[in-house]
Design a protein around this motif. Sequence first.
Motif, short mmCIF file in Angstrom:
data_model
loop_
_atom_site.label_atom_id
_atom_site.label_comp_id
_atom_site.label_asym_id
_atom_site.label_seq_id
_atom_site.Cartn_x
_atom_site.Cartn_y
_atom_site.Cartn_z
N ASP A 1 -2.97 -0.61 -5.37
CA ASP A 1 -3.08 0.41 -6.42
C ASP A 1 -3.08 -0.26 -7.79
N VAL B 1 0.82 -1.22 0.00
CA VAL B 1 0.00 0.00 0.00
C VAL B 1 0.85 1.27 0.00
N ASP B 2 2.15 1.14 0.28
CA ASP B 2 3.01 2.31 0.37
C ASP B 2 4.46 1.88 0.17
N ALA B 3 5.39 2.83 0.31
CA ALA B 3 6.81 2.54 0.08
C ALA B 3 7.35 1.53 1.09
N GLU B 4 6.89 1.62 2.33
CA GLU B 4 7.38 0.71 3.36
C GLU B 4 6.97 -0.73 3.08
N SER B 5 5.71 -0.94 2.73
CA SER B 5 5.25 -2.30 2.44
C SER B 5 5.85 -2.81 1.12
#
Length: 369
Positions: free
Chosen positions: A119, A95-99
Amino acid sequence: MKLCWLDVRTKNESTTAILEEAVHQRIDGIVAATAEDLAGLPPTVKKVLFPEGTALPEDFGEADVVVVDPARHGDPAVLASRHPGVEFGRFVEIVDAESLDVACRSASTERWSVLLFRDPTKIPLEIVIAAARASGAEGSIITIAQDTEEAEIIFGVLELGSDGVMMAPVTVGDATALKAATVTQTPDLAMVELTITGVSHIGMGERACVDTCTHFRKDEGILVGSHSKGMILCVSETHPLPYMPTRPFRVNAGAIHSYTLSADSRTNYLSELKAGSKVLAVDVKGHTRLVAVGRVKIESRPLLSVDAVGPDGTTVNLILQDDWHVRVLGPGGVVHNSTELRPGDVVLGHLPTADRHVGYPIEEFCLEK
Protein backbone atom coordinates in the motif's frame (compact mmCIF):
# COMPACT_ATOMS: atom_id res chain seq x y z
CA MET A 1 24.50 7.04 7.14
CA LYS A 2 21.57 5.26 5.50
CA LEU A 3 22.18 2.09 3.49
CA CYS A 4 21.64 1.78 -0.27
CA TRP A 5 21.05 -1.63 -1.80
CA LEU A 6 20.81 -1.81 -5.59
CA ASP A 7 18.58 -4.61 -6.88
CA VAL A 8 19.94 -5.99 -10.17
CA ARG A 9 17.97 -9.24 -10.19
CA THR A 10 16.21 -8.07 -13.35
CA LYS A 11 18.89 -7.32 -15.92
CA ASN A 12 18.83 -5.02 -18.93
CA GLU A 13 21.32 -3.66 -21.43
CA SER A 14 22.51 -1.07 -18.88
CA THR A 15 23.22 -3.49 -16.02
CA THR A 16 26.99 -3.65 -16.55
CA ALA A 17 27.29 0.15 -16.63
CA ILE A 18 24.93 0.45 -13.64
CA LEU A 19 27.14 -1.89 -11.60
CA GLU A 20 30.25 0.14 -12.51
CA GLU A 21 28.44 3.30 -11.41
CA ALA A 22 27.28 1.63 -8.19
CA VAL A 23 30.82 0.64 -7.22
CA HIS A 24 32.09 4.15 -8.04
CA GLN A 25 29.34 5.71 -5.90
CA ARG A 26 30.10 3.28 -3.05
CA ILE A 27 26.64 1.78 -3.02
CA ASP A 28 26.44 -0.36 0.14
CA GLY A 29 24.94 -3.52 -1.30
CA ILE A 30 24.28 -5.25 -4.62
CA VAL A 31 21.27 -7.61 -4.64
CA ALA A 32 21.30 -10.50 -7.12
CA ALA A 33 19.11 -13.53 -7.79
CA THR A 34 22.00 -15.98 -8.22
CA ALA A 35 25.40 -16.44 -6.59
CA GLU A 36 27.01 -16.27 -10.04
CA ASP A 37 25.81 -12.69 -10.47
CA LEU A 38 27.66 -11.67 -7.30
CA ALA A 39 30.98 -13.11 -8.42
CA GLY A 40 33.71 -10.60 -9.08
CA LEU A 41 32.19 -7.69 -7.14
CA PRO A 42 34.79 -5.80 -5.08
CA PRO A 43 35.02 -6.22 -1.29
CA THR A 44 33.81 -2.64 -0.80
CA VAL A 45 30.21 -3.69 -1.58
CA LYS A 46 28.04 -6.08 0.41
CA LYS A 47 26.94 -9.00 -1.75
CA VAL A 48 23.27 -9.85 -1.15
CA LEU A 49 21.72 -13.03 -2.53
CA PHE A 50 17.91 -12.79 -2.80
CA PRO A 51 16.47 -15.82 -4.64
CA GLU A 52 12.85 -14.72 -4.37
CA GLY A 53 10.48 -17.28 -5.88
CA THR A 54 13.13 -19.98 -6.33
CA ALA A 55 14.79 -22.53 -4.08
CA LEU A 56 17.99 -21.74 -2.20
CA PRO A 57 21.13 -22.85 -4.02
CA GLU A 58 23.43 -25.37 -2.40
CA ASP A 59 26.35 -22.96 -2.74
CA PHE A 60 25.96 -19.29 -1.73
CA GLY A 61 29.18 -18.34 -3.47
CA GLU A 62 30.56 -14.97 -2.34
CA ALA A 63 27.29 -13.83 -0.75
CA ASP A 64 27.61 -11.91 2.51
CA VAL A 65 23.85 -11.83 3.15
CA VAL A 66 21.11 -14.20 2.00
CA VAL A 67 17.56 -12.85 2.13
CA VAL A 68 14.95 -15.60 2.46
CA ASP A 69 11.19 -16.00 2.44
CA PRO A 70 10.59 -18.31 5.43
CA ALA A 71 7.48 -19.83 3.80
CA ARG A 72 9.68 -21.17 0.98
CA HIS A 73 13.21 -21.31 2.37
CA GLY A 74 12.87 -21.90 6.12
CA ASP A 75 13.53 -19.89 9.25
CA PRO A 76 16.52 -17.49 9.03
CA ALA A 77 17.78 -18.49 12.49
CA VAL A 78 17.87 -22.18 11.54
CA LEU A 79 19.63 -21.39 8.27
CA ALA A 80 22.16 -19.22 10.08
CA SER A 81 23.03 -22.14 12.39
CA ARG A 82 23.72 -24.31 9.36
CA HIS A 83 25.76 -21.67 7.53
CA PRO A 84 27.75 -19.76 10.16
CA GLY A 85 29.72 -17.79 7.60
CA VAL A 86 26.66 -16.10 6.11
CA GLU A 87 24.20 -13.56 7.51
CA PHE A 88 20.51 -14.21 6.84
CA GLY A 89 17.65 -11.77 6.46
CA ARG A 90 13.90 -12.20 6.38
CA PHE A 91 11.76 -10.96 3.49
CA VAL A 92 8.27 -9.81 4.46
CA GLU A 93 5.58 -8.55 2.10
CA ILE A 94 3.18 -6.38 4.10
CA VAL A 95 -0.40 -6.54 2.81
CA ASP A 96 -2.53 -6.69 5.98
CA ALA A 97 -2.46 -6.55 9.78
CA GLU A 98 -1.13 -10.10 10.10
CA SER A 99 1.84 -9.55 7.79
CA LEU A 100 2.49 -6.19 9.48
CA ASP A 101 2.80 -8.04 12.79
CA VAL A 102 5.31 -10.42 11.19
CA ALA A 103 7.30 -7.41 9.92
CA CYS A 104 7.35 -5.86 13.41
CA ARG A 105 8.65 -9.09 14.95
CA SER A 106 11.26 -9.44 12.22
CA ALA A 107 12.48 -5.86 12.66
CA SER A 108 12.78 -6.50 16.40
CA THR A 109 14.72 -9.78 16.15
CA GLU A 110 16.38 -10.35 12.76
CA ARG A 111 19.78 -9.10 11.60
CA TRP A 112 18.24 -8.01 8.31
CA SER A 113 14.57 -7.37 7.49
CA VAL A 114 13.74 -6.67 3.85
CA LEU A 115 10.24 -5.21 3.68
CA LEU A 116 7.90 -4.68 0.75
CA PHE A 117 4.83 -2.54 1.50
CA ARG A 118 2.10 -3.00 -1.08
CA ASP A 119 0.00 0.00 0.00
CA PRO A 120 1.25 3.53 -0.74
CA THR A 121 0.69 4.77 2.83
CA LYS A 122 3.79 4.96 5.02
CA ILE A 123 1.88 4.35 8.26
CA PRO A 124 2.78 0.61 8.34
CA LEU A 125 6.46 1.52 8.01
CA GLU A 126 6.06 3.98 10.87
CA ILE A 127 4.66 1.16 13.01
CA VAL A 128 7.55 -1.17 12.13
CA ILE A 129 10.18 1.50 12.88
CA ALA A 130 8.50 2.33 16.19
CA ALA A 131 8.32 -1.36 17.14
CA ALA A 132 12.00 -1.87 16.34
CA ARG A 133 13.02 1.21 18.32
CA ALA A 134 10.90 0.18 21.33
CA SER A 135 12.47 -3.29 21.39
CA GLY A 136 16.03 -1.97 21.23
CA ALA A 137 16.61 -3.93 18.04
CA GLU A 138 20.14 -4.04 16.66
CA GLY A 139 19.21 -5.30 13.19
CA SER A 140 18.58 -3.24 10.07
CA ILE A 141 15.34 -2.52 8.22
CA ILE A 142 15.75 -2.40 4.43
CA THR A 143 12.62 -1.07 2.73
CA ILE A 144 11.97 -1.63 -0.97
CA ALA A 145 11.42 1.61 -2.92
CA GLN A 146 10.10 1.98 -6.44
CA ASP A 147 12.21 5.06 -7.23
CA THR A 148 14.46 7.67 -5.64
CA GLU A 149 11.54 9.96 -4.80
CA GLU A 150 10.02 7.22 -2.67
CA ALA A 151 13.46 6.48 -1.22
CA GLU A 152 13.70 10.06 0.08
CA ILE A 153 10.32 9.67 1.76
CA ILE A 154 11.29 6.33 3.30
CA PHE A 155 14.48 7.83 4.73
CA GLY A 156 12.43 10.51 6.51
CA VAL A 157 9.60 8.46 8.04
CA LEU A 158 9.17 9.28 11.76
CA GLU A 159 12.28 11.50 11.43
CA LEU A 160 14.24 8.25 11.85
CA GLY A 161 13.62 6.56 8.53
CA SER A 162 14.31 3.05 7.42
CA ASP A 163 17.91 1.95 7.97
CA GLY A 164 18.21 1.39 4.26
CA VAL A 165 16.46 1.23 0.92
CA MET A 166 16.55 -1.42 -1.78
CA MET A 167 15.76 -0.15 -5.28
CA ALA A 168 15.89 -1.65 -8.75
CA PRO A 169 17.71 0.77 -11.10
CA VAL A 170 16.34 1.41 -14.55
CA THR A 171 19.22 3.28 -16.11
CA VAL A 172 22.65 4.75 -15.47
CA GLY A 173 22.32 7.60 -12.99
CA ASP A 174 19.85 5.84 -10.70
CA ALA A 175 22.61 4.61 -8.39
CA THR A 176 23.96 8.15 -8.05
CA ALA A 177 20.50 9.52 -7.35
CA LEU A 178 19.82 6.84 -4.73
CA LYS A 179 23.09 7.59 -2.96
CA ALA A 180 22.25 11.30 -2.97
CA ALA A 181 18.88 10.53 -1.32
CA THR A 182 20.73 9.17 1.73
CA VAL A 183 22.27 12.55 2.51
CA THR A 184 19.84 13.70 5.18
CA GLN A 185 22.38 15.73 7.16
CA THR A 186 23.51 19.22 6.21
CA PRO A 187 26.97 20.46 7.23
CA ASP A 188 27.57 22.86 10.08
CA LEU A 189 28.50 26.43 9.20
CA ALA A 190 31.18 28.62 10.74
CA MET A 191 29.35 31.44 12.51
CA VAL A 192 31.18 34.71 13.14
CA GLU A 193 30.53 37.78 15.22
CA LEU A 194 29.75 40.84 13.11
CA THR A 195 29.94 44.38 14.48
CA ILE A 196 27.26 46.83 13.37
CA THR A 197 28.80 49.91 11.71
CA GLY A 198 25.70 51.74 10.53
CA VAL A 199 21.90 51.65 10.33
CA SER A 200 19.87 53.89 8.02
CA HIS A 201 16.27 54.29 6.84
CA ILE A 202 16.06 53.86 3.07
CA GLY A 203 12.33 54.24 2.41
CA MET A 204 9.80 51.83 1.00
CA GLY A 205 10.50 48.51 -0.72
CA GLU A 206 9.36 44.92 -0.93
CA ARG A 207 10.35 42.51 1.80
CA ALA A 208 9.76 38.76 2.02
CA CYS A 209 8.41 36.78 4.94
CA VAL A 210 9.48 33.14 4.53
CA ASP A 211 6.86 30.84 6.04
CA THR A 212 8.22 27.32 6.41
CA CYS A 213 6.68 23.94 7.20
CA THR A 214 8.55 23.59 10.47
CA HIS A 215 8.83 25.02 13.97
CA PHE A 216 11.99 27.05 14.45
CA ARG A 217 13.75 27.03 17.80
CA LYS A 218 14.32 30.30 19.63
CA ASP A 219 18.01 30.34 18.66
CA GLU A 220 17.39 29.46 15.01
CA GLY A 221 16.59 31.32 11.83
CA ILE A 222 17.89 31.75 8.29
CA LEU A 223 20.94 33.57 6.97
CA VAL A 224 20.15 36.62 4.82
CA GLY A 225 22.34 39.23 3.15
CA SER A 226 22.59 41.66 0.27
CA HIS A 227 25.88 40.06 -0.80
CA SER A 228 26.67 36.40 -1.33
CA LYS A 229 29.82 36.64 0.83
CA GLY A 230 28.19 37.97 3.96
CA MET A 231 24.90 37.12 5.68
CA ILE A 232 23.28 37.90 9.05
CA LEU A 233 21.21 35.41 11.07
CA CYS A 234 17.58 36.54 10.99
CA VAL A 235 15.53 34.94 13.77
CA SER A 236 12.07 33.45 13.34
CA GLU A 237 8.98 34.87 15.03
CA THR A 238 9.32 32.51 17.99
CA HIS A 239 9.81 35.24 20.56
CA PRO A 240 6.73 36.83 22.21
CA LEU A 241 5.10 39.94 20.76
CA PRO A 242 2.54 42.14 22.58
CA TYR A 243 0.19 42.71 19.64
CA MET A 244 0.13 39.37 17.85
CA PRO A 245 0.68 35.66 18.50
CA THR A 246 4.06 34.12 17.78
CA ARG A 247 4.50 32.46 14.40
CA PRO A 248 7.34 30.00 14.97
CA PHE A 249 7.29 28.89 11.34
CA ARG A 250 8.04 32.38 9.95
CA VAL A 251 11.17 34.42 9.32
CA ASN A 252 10.65 38.06 8.39
CA ALA A 253 13.76 37.75 6.32
CA GLY A 254 14.59 40.84 4.32
CA ALA A 255 14.29 42.72 1.05
CA ILE A 256 13.45 40.59 -1.98
CA HIS A 257 16.88 40.98 -3.63
CA SER A 258 18.59 39.34 -0.63
CA TYR A 259 20.40 36.02 -0.68
CA THR A 260 19.70 33.09 1.59
CA LEU A 261 21.26 29.63 1.71
CA SER A 262 19.64 26.41 0.51
CA ALA A 263 20.95 22.90 -0.17
CA ASP A 264 24.53 22.12 -1.30
CA SER A 265 25.82 25.60 -0.37
CA ARG A 266 23.66 27.15 -3.07
CA THR A 267 22.11 30.58 -2.63
CA ASN A 268 18.64 31.73 -3.63
CA TYR A 269 17.17 35.18 -3.85
CA LEU A 270 14.28 35.60 -1.44
CA SER A 271 12.17 36.58 -4.45
CA GLU A 272 12.81 33.12 -6.00
CA LEU A 273 11.46 31.15 -3.07
CA LYS A 274 8.00 29.62 -3.31
CA ALA A 275 5.93 26.80 -1.84
CA GLY A 276 8.05 23.65 -1.99
CA SER A 277 11.43 25.41 -2.04
CA LYS A 278 14.07 24.38 0.51
CA VAL A 279 16.07 26.75 2.71
CA LEU A 280 18.76 26.17 5.30
CA ALA A 281 17.72 26.73 8.91
CA VAL A 282 20.73 27.72 11.04
CA ASP A 283 21.17 28.13 14.78
CA VAL A 284 23.61 30.27 16.74
CA LYS A 285 26.15 27.41 16.93
CA GLY A 286 26.07 26.86 13.16
CA HIS A 287 24.04 23.66 13.24
CA THR A 288 21.89 23.42 10.12
CA ARG A 289 18.92 21.56 8.72
CA LEU A 290 17.04 21.77 5.44
CA VAL A 291 13.43 22.94 5.80
CA ALA A 292 10.60 23.23 3.27
CA VAL A 293 8.99 26.54 2.39
CA GLY A 294 5.20 26.59 2.63
CA ARG A 295 4.62 30.14 1.48
CA VAL A 296 6.44 33.41 0.82
CA LYS A 297 4.70 36.72 1.57
CA ILE A 298 6.07 39.69 -0.34
CA GLU A 299 4.69 43.06 0.74
CA SER A 300 5.70 46.70 0.55
CA ARG A 301 7.12 47.97 3.84
CA PRO A 302 9.54 50.66 5.12
CA LEU A 303 13.08 49.30 5.08
CA LEU A 304 16.29 49.60 7.09
CA SER A 305 19.79 49.13 5.71
CA VAL A 306 22.11 47.51 8.25
CA ASP A 307 25.88 47.52 7.68
CA ALA A 308 28.31 45.35 9.63
CA VAL A 309 31.92 44.20 9.48
CA GLY A 310 33.47 40.81 10.20
CA PRO A 311 36.67 40.00 12.11
CA ASP A 312 38.59 39.81 8.83
CA GLY A 313 37.30 43.15 7.57
CA THR A 314 34.61 41.68 5.31
CA THR A 315 31.68 44.07 5.02
CA VAL A 316 28.14 42.78 5.28
CA ASN A 317 24.81 44.41 4.43
CA LEU A 318 21.28 43.39 5.28
CA ILE A 319 18.16 45.26 4.22
CA LEU A 320 15.13 44.30 6.28
CA GLN A 321 11.78 45.66 7.39
CA ASP A 322 11.90 48.78 9.57
CA ASP A 323 9.87 47.43 12.47
CA TRP A 324 10.90 46.48 15.98
CA HIS A 325 9.37 42.99 15.81
CA VAL A 326 11.77 42.11 12.97
CA ARG A 327 14.81 40.64 14.68
CA VAL A 328 18.32 39.27 14.24
CA LEU A 329 20.39 37.09 16.56
CA GLY A 330 23.55 37.84 18.46
CA PRO A 331 26.04 35.64 20.31
CA GLY A 332 24.40 33.25 22.74
CA GLY A 333 21.03 33.71 21.07
CA VAL A 334 20.57 37.33 22.19
CA VAL A 335 17.69 38.87 20.23
CA HIS A 336 18.12 42.29 18.62
CA ASN A 337 15.10 44.24 17.35
CA SER A 338 15.97 45.75 13.98
CA THR A 339 14.89 49.27 14.98
CA GLU A 340 17.14 49.20 18.05
CA LEU A 341 20.36 48.18 16.29
CA ARG A 342 23.18 50.68 16.83
CA PRO A 343 26.84 50.89 15.75
CA GLY A 344 28.90 48.69 18.05
CA ASP A 345 26.20 46.05 18.54
CA VAL A 346 27.35 42.51 17.79
CA VAL A 347 25.25 40.10 15.72
CA LEU A 348 25.91 36.64 14.30
CA GLY A 349 26.46 35.84 10.66
CA HIS A 350 28.26 33.68 8.14
CA LEU A 351 30.89 34.66 5.57
CA PRO A 352 30.86 32.32 2.55
CA THR A 353 34.11 32.47 0.59
CA ALA A 354 32.99 31.64 -2.95
CA ASP A 355 31.44 33.94 -5.52
CA ARG A 356 28.15 32.88 -7.10
CA HIS A 357 26.86 32.06 -10.55
CA VAL A 358 23.11 31.32 -10.70
CA GLY A 359 23.36 30.52 -6.99
CA TYR A 360 26.18 27.99 -7.24
CA PRO A 361 29.56 28.65 -5.61
CA ILE A 362 32.28 29.35 -8.17
CA GLU A 363 35.82 30.67 -8.05
CA GLU A 364 35.83 33.80 -10.20
CA PHE A 365 36.23 37.55 -9.84
CA CYS A 366 33.02 39.17 -8.63
CA LEU A 367 32.67 42.56 -6.94
CA GLU A 368 29.52 43.18 -4.90
CA LYS A 369 28.87 46.55 -3.29
